[in-house]
Design an enzyme around this catalytic site. Structure first.
Site, PDB file in Angstrom:
ATOM      1  CE  LYS A 138      -3.255  -2.176  -0.485  1.00  0.00           C
ATOM      2  NZ  LYS A 138      -4.670  -3.178   0.612  1.00  0.00           N
TER       3      LYS A 138
HETATM    4  C1  LIG Z   1      -5.237  -4.020   0.888  1.00  0.00           C
HETATM    5  C2  LIG Z   1      -7.103  -3.578   0.927  1.00  0.00           C
HETATM    6  C3  LIG Z   1      -8.329  -4.370   1.775  1.00  0.00           C
HETATM    7  C4  LIG Z   1      -7.399  -5.690   2.847  1.00  0.00           C
HETATM    8  O1  LIG Z   1      -6.530  -5.079   3.743  1.00  0.00           O
HETATM    9  P1  LIG Z   1      -6.116  -5.526   4.240  1.00  0.00           P
HETATM   10  O2  LIG Z   1      -4.049  -4.916   5.199  1.00  0.00           O
HETATM   11  O3  LIG Z   1      -4.568  -6.484   3.161  1.00  0.00           O
HETATM   12  O4  LIG Z   1      -6.388  -6.794   5.082  1.00  0.00           O
HETATM   13  C5  LIG Z   1      -9.568  -4.437   1.569  1.00  0.00           C
HETATM   14  N1  LIG Z   1     -10.235  -3.412   1.094  1.00  0.00           N
HETATM   15  C6  LIG Z   1      -8.987  -2.481  -0.200  1.00  0.00           C
HETATM   16  C7  LIG Z   1      -9.632  -2.325  -1.433  1.00  0.00           C
HETATM   17  C8  LIG Z   1      -8.120  -2.980  -0.330  1.00  0.00           C
HETATM   18  O5  LIG Z   1      -7.215  -3.035  -1.548  1.00  0.00           O
END
Ligand SMILES: *Cc1c(COP(=O)(O)O)cnc(C)c1O
Length: 356
Positions: free
Chosen positions: A179
């Site tokens: 991210k």
């Molecule tokens: C990454 C993501 C999640 C989940 O996050 P995690 O930290 O992997 O549990 C939820 N929604 C979206 C749109 C994402 O990109």
């Protein structure tokens, strides 16, 4: 190979983790508190609550908003599975509406016809780093007394008409390794509501305020200080990261002509978690991706199967047809846009994509 994403791990991240190891206190503690404070500031809210992942942030945000069995939550099928799974975790039902072709985000014009007496919340997902039309969503939510839970997992720092992602409804963020800002694994909930923040803090730690006295059913959704140390070190660089992503996206959009490049509507500031193009005119996506891979360019498909078409989800929501989502799921692929791309990388991406 130019990777589709590359976490930035510098000296500051390494030293911060070592310092936590040397302190001997690895679990949730002072670094997590400092990270929360910094994250709240960056999102323009009073409270940020760190969690173990974006998924657990969504789960707690829904619980704290009182969403539960029998309730319906309107959301998009064009997202990572966790957005909809979190609705199932609390016993509620996701109701999927179609998306807009231009932004890949929920088509706000379809929300009101999806509202029933059971509807309790709208869960917009700010996909790829561009916010949904939050003015419209907020107006609809007010009219029908619905909660808003923003899935801002890909959109830290994005704005719509100057308002930050995660500052409008209850915000949820992911700090997963790929991210825009990361802690390896981790999540954040953002809110201006003190009571809601308090609920989230308790539920993330077994419903406990005073040690071993449990006021409610809770979970272990805590962040560790090891992860918080990484995240906190990253926060100092977030603005520069975002700036680089914007420059990289502008470079690609000015030069790529062979596929449909992403547009940013008036009033939105994109943070380019993904730079997503569409391949059309009967050209096969798999062939295109294979050719780029052979040329040393990593790509990603986010996401190949819309959520309403995943097997177990189909059993729950029935045979809904959402034609824009279903078509775009076959056309999209993302190109590298991360801050660690060099000028040469960008040139190569443009050259190879324009050969498709
Ligand atoms: C990454 C993501 C999640 C989940 O996050 P995690 O930290 O992997 O549990 C939820 N929604 C979206 C749109 C994402 O990109």
């Amino acid at each position: 190979m130019i990777p589709i994403s590359k976490p930035f791990i510098g000296e500051a991240e390494k030293e911060a983790v070592l310092a936590v190891l040397e302190s001997g206190m690895l679990a949730q503690g002072p670094r997590t508190a400092a990270f929360e404070e910094r994250f709240a500031e960056v999102c323009g809210v009073e409270h940020a609550i760190a969690t173990s992942s974006g998924t657990t942030a969504l789960h707690l945000a829904l619980l704290a908003n009182g969403i539960g069995p029998g309730d319906e939550v309107i959301t998009t099928p064009f997202t990572f599975i966790a957005s909809a799974n979190s609705v199932l975790f609390v016993g509620a039902k996701p109701v999927f509406i179609d998306i807009e072709e231009e932004t890949f985000n929920m088509d706000v014009g379809l929300i009101e016809e999806a509202i029933t007496p059971r509807t309790k919340a709208i869960l917009p997902v700010h996909l790829y780093g561009c916010m949904c039309d939050m003015d419209s969503i907020e107006a609809i939510a007010e009219r029908h007394e619905l909660k808003i839970i923003e899935d801002a997992c890909q959109a830290v720092g994005a704005t719509h008409k100057g308002r930050l992602a995660g500052s409008i409804g209850t915000g949820t963020f992911s700090l997963y390794a790929t991210k825009n800002v990361m802690s390896g694994e981790g999540g954040m909930i953002t809110t201006g509501d003190r009571d809601l923040a308090q609920q989230c803090r308790m539920m993330r730690n077994h419903g406990m305020q005073r040690r071993y006295y449990h006021d409610m059913l809770g979970y272990n959704f805590r962040m560790t200080d090891l992860h918080a140390a990484i995240g906190l070190a990253q926060m100092a660089k977030l603005d520069a990261f975002t700036q680089r992503r914007r420059e990289n996206a502008a470079y690609l959009s000015e030069r790529i002509t062979s596929v449909i490049t992403p547009k940013v509507p008036e009033g939105f500031e994109h943070v380019w978690h993904q730079y997503t193009v569409r391949i059309t005119d009967g050209r096969d996506r798999d062939t295109a991706i294979k050719r780029l891979a052979d040329a040393g360019i990593g790509t990603g498909v986010f996401y190949p199967v819309p959520v309403h078409m995943q097997g177990y989800m189909r059993e729950l929501v029935g045979d809904v047809s959402l034609p824009v989502s279903e078509r775009l799921a076959k056309e999209v692929f993302s190109l590298p846009v991360h801050p660690q791309l060099s000028k040469a990388d960008l040139e190569k991406i443009v050259d190879e994509v324009n050969k498709l």
